[in-house]
Design a protein around this motif. Structure first.
Motif, PDB file in Angstrom:
ATOM      1  N   GLN A 116       0.811  -1.225   0.000  1.00 46.14           N
ATOM      2  CA  GLN A 116       0.000   0.000   0.000  1.00 46.14           C
ATOM      3  C   GLN A 116       0.841   1.270   0.000  1.00 46.14           C
ATOM      4  O   GLN A 116       0.541   2.217  -0.743  1.00 46.14           O
ATOM      5  N   LYS A 117       1.888   1.310   0.800  1.00 42.43           N
ATOM      6  CA  LYS A 117       2.688   2.527   0.885  1.00 42.43           C
ATOM      7  C   LYS A 117       3.295   2.905  -0.460  1.00 42.43           C
ATOM      8  O   LYS A 117       3.120   4.041  -0.931  1.00 42.43           O
ATOM      9  N   PRO A 118       4.017   2.007  -1.150  1.00 48.33           N
ATOM     10  CA  PRO A 118       4.576   2.405  -2.446  1.00 48.33           C
ATOM     11  C   PRO A 118       3.515   2.654  -3.506  1.00 48.33           C
ATOM     12  O   PRO A 118       3.660   3.558  -4.337  1.00 48.33           O
ATOM     13  N   LEU A 119       2.430   1.851  -3.486  1.00 47.87           N
ATOM     14  CA  LEU A 119       1.422   2.021  -4.526  1.00 47.87           C
ATOM     15  C   LEU A 119       0.595   3.288  -4.320  1.00 47.87           C
ATOM     16  O   LEU A 119       0.192   3.931  -5.292  1.00 47.87           O
ATOM     17  N   ASP A 120       0.355   3.670  -3.087  1.00 43.58           N
ATOM     18  CA  ASP A 120      -0.314   4.952  -2.856  1.00 43.58           C
ATOM     19  C   ASP A 120       0.526   6.089  -3.425  1.00 43.58           C
ATOM     20  O   ASP A 120       0.012   7.034  -4.032  1.00 43.58           O
ATOM     21  N   LEU A 121       1.823   5.988  -3.241  1.00 42.99           N
ATOM     22  CA  LEU A 121       2.741   7.008  -3.754  1.00 42.99           C
ATOM     23  C   LEU A 121       2.767   7.028  -5.279  1.00 42.99           C
ATOM     24  O   LEU A 121       2.657   8.092  -5.915  1.00 42.99           O
ATOM     25  N   LEU A 122       2.883   5.847  -5.884  1.00 40.93           N
ATOM     26  CA  LEU A 122       3.093   5.775  -7.328  1.00 40.93           C
ATOM     27  C   LEU A 122       1.804   5.937  -8.122  1.00 40.93           C
ATOM     28  O   LEU A 122       1.821   6.487  -9.226  1.00 40.93           O
ATOM     29  N   THR A 123       0.688   5.465  -7.602  1.00 39.84           N
ATOM     30  CA  THR A 123      -0.573   5.711  -8.311  1.00 39.84           C
ATOM     31  C   THR A 123      -0.929   7.199  -8.264  1.00 39.84           C
ATOM     32  O   THR A 123      -1.510   7.732  -9.213  1.00 39.84           O
ATOM     33  N   LYS A 124      -0.571   7.854  -7.183  1.00 42.03           N
ATOM     34  CA  LYS A 124      -0.839   9.291  -7.075  1.00 42.03           C
ATOM     35  C   LYS A 124      -0.052  10.075  -8.109  1.00 42.03           C
ATOM     36  O   LYS A 124      -0.517  11.086  -8.648  1.00 42.03           O
ATOM     37  N   LYS A 140      -6.978   6.792 -13.545  1.00 38.99           N
ATOM     38  CA  LYS A 140      -7.425   6.877 -12.166  1.00 38.99           C
ATOM     39  C   LYS A 140      -7.468   5.460 -11.609  1.00 38.99           C
ATOM     40  O   LYS A 140      -7.499   4.484 -12.370  1.00 38.99           O
ATOM     41  N   PHE A 141      -7.464   5.344 -10.284  1.00 38.37           N
ATOM     42  CA  PHE A 141      -7.363   4.027  -9.669  1.00 38.37           C
ATOM     43  C   PHE A 141      -8.436   3.815  -8.625  1.00 38.37           C
ATOM     44  O   PHE A 141      -8.792   4.715  -7.864  1.00 38.37           O
ATOM     45  N   ASN A 142      -8.930   2.588  -8.601  1.00 41.37           N
ATOM     46  CA  ASN A 142      -9.770   2.098  -7.518  1.00 41.37           C
ATOM     47  C   ASN A 142      -8.961   1.012  -6.834  1.00 41.37           C
ATOM     48  O   ASN A 142      -8.836  -0.100  -7.355  1.00 41.37           O
ATOM     49  N   THR A 143      -8.358   1.337  -5.685  1.00 43.09           N
ATOM     50  CA  THR A 143      -7.417   0.423  -5.048  1.00 43.09           C
ATOM     51  C   THR A 143      -7.991  -0.175  -3.774  1.00 43.09           C
ATOM     52  O   THR A 143      -8.794   0.445  -3.069  1.00 43.09           O
TER      53      THR A 143
END
Length: 427
Positions: free
Chosen positions: A54-62, A68-71
């Motif tokens: 979650q931490k890296p993907l929150d950063l990189l999807t942002k 846009k993302f539904n995570t």
């Protein structure tokens, strides 16, 4: 050292049986017709990851502007069941968690053999996968997994507890490791917190020891296992299990490891009730979050040999992502993976989860606590996590169960090893 993901595959129907029995088989005709396409700029991608991502993907999807993302994220056991169910129902996420190699039901080889992962081989980053990691990423020469790098297994330790016990430096041999544990125990602290109620935690001490007890002496062990000329029972796996249980017999674990969770293990070390936990570096953020400060904790390789030169370590590709072959937004999903494979994004992911980047450049930041592991990685004294080379998805849970039964006194080491050999040979 190279490993292999050759073995008994799950075909598409077999994979879907794991995803939900009759309901999954009912969905099979729809699964057989894969479709692709692109959501285009501004489209929405559904991404399901494991909590550690979650931490890296929150950063990189942002930072990604093309979609846009539904995570959503969940712990390992929950997310594996959830994604398998969605794959079986014919409604998969566009991008989802995939485990390296071949050792679990959500591993790259198992899902790719079932025809449920999109081929990523045409992406530039795939050309830089180190040779010894290719079996974790590739099946039959094609790449189906993105992973940002490698994590290691070692001892995460509380520096204050070590100092109070008079331990000035991490041990470099097994005898020294036992001496450190003894000093800590005499100070009234638990030397090693073990959360064996959480199944995946059970494997980590074995994995920390087996590189030294098996692969340092026989680097071709995986190939020999596949050829049928080696076995768990007649190898250094027996030594590793003996060492594991010796830690318990010496009173170096917390009471009732089989009743202790990962979260409790983490808290014990972070708050100083225990000195250390043998863990994967990817969970360092969890330990740091629970500690008073991130500098309270360090990490060192577990020395599984009495000769420091004979110590090897486990270093495996971190849990990654794949693109569903059935995604209606497949092109857009693959474009996001291509973005993740850019060097600056590999660096960002690796920094967020304290792993060693897949490829390093001048801007790569290695977490300081991992510096003692780099000589092993760069000196070819590191081997992939053992399950990444196993031929089916049943050996890993058999290993979980064997460790819990050993800790509970419900089996013997010969019986546990025989069970692993039997499970490994299943067709």
């Amino acid at each position: 050292m190279t490993s292999s993901s050759r073995g008994t595959p799950l075909d598409r129907r077999g994979f879907l049986r794991l995803a939900g029995g009759a309901a999954a088989v009912t969905a099979l005709p729809g699964v057989l017709s894969a479709c692709g396409g692109s959501s285009g700029s501004g489209g929405s991608l559904r991404l399901v990851g494991v909590a550690d991502q979650q931490k890296p993907l929150d950063l990189l999807t942002k930072g990604y502007t093309q979609a846009k993302f539904n995570t959503s994220y969940a712990p390992t056991d929950q997310v594996q069941t959830s994604v398998r169910t969605q794959l079986g129902a014919g409604a998969p996420p566009d991008v989802h968690v995939v485990y390296p190699g071949n050792g679990s039901a959500m591993s790259m080889a198992q899902i790719a053999r079932a025809g449920l992962l999109a081929d990523l081989s045409d992406q530039p980053w795939t050309k830089n996968i180190p040779a010894n990691f290719k079996p974790a990423f590739q099946l039959d020469g094609r790449t189906f997994l993105f992973s940002a790098g490698s994590s290691v297994i070692g001892a995460i330790y509380n520096k204050k507890v070590f100092q109070e016990a008079g331990v000035e430096a991490p041990p470099r041999t097994w005898s020294e490791f036992l001496e450190v544990c003894d000093k800590i125990k005499k100070k009234g602290k638990t030397p090693i917190a073990l959360g064996a109620q959480t199944p995946w935690v059970t494997q980590l001490i074995t994995y920390a020891l087996v590189p030294s007890t098996v692969y340092a002496k026989n680097p071709r062990f995986d190939a020999q296992m596949q050829a049928g000329s080696a076995s768990f029972a007649q190898s250094g796996w027996s030594d590793a299990f003996t060492m594991y249980l010796d830690l318990q017999k010496r009173g170096f674990f917390n009471d009732n490891p089989n009743g202790t969770t990962f979260e409790q293990q983490t808290s014990m070390v972070a708050t100083g009730r225990a000195a250390m936990a043998i863990q994967v570096s990817a969970v360092l953020p969890d330990f740091r979050k629970a500690a008073a400060g991130p500098d309270d904790l360090g990490m060192f390789p577990v020395p599984g040999a009495d000769d420091a030169d004979g110590v090897w370590i486990p270093a495996g590709a971190v849990v990654g992502l794949g693109v569903s072959a059935r995604s209606k937004n497949r092109d857009a999903a693959k474009a996001f993976i291509d973005y993740l494979g850019q060097q600056q994004n590999i660096n960002a992911w690796a920094e967020a989860v304290a792993c060693v980047p897949l490829v390093r450049d001048a801007n790569s930041k290695i977490d300081p606590v991992l510096k003692d592991f780099l000589p092993y990685i760069d000196g070819n004294k590191a081997v992939p996590f053992m399950d990444q080379a196993w031929p089916n998805a049943e050996v890993q849970p058999a290993h979980f169960a064997a460790v819990q039964e050993l800790l509970g006194g419900r089996t013997t080491i010969p019986q546990a090893l025989a069970k692993l050999d039997e499970t490994y040979r299943k067709k």
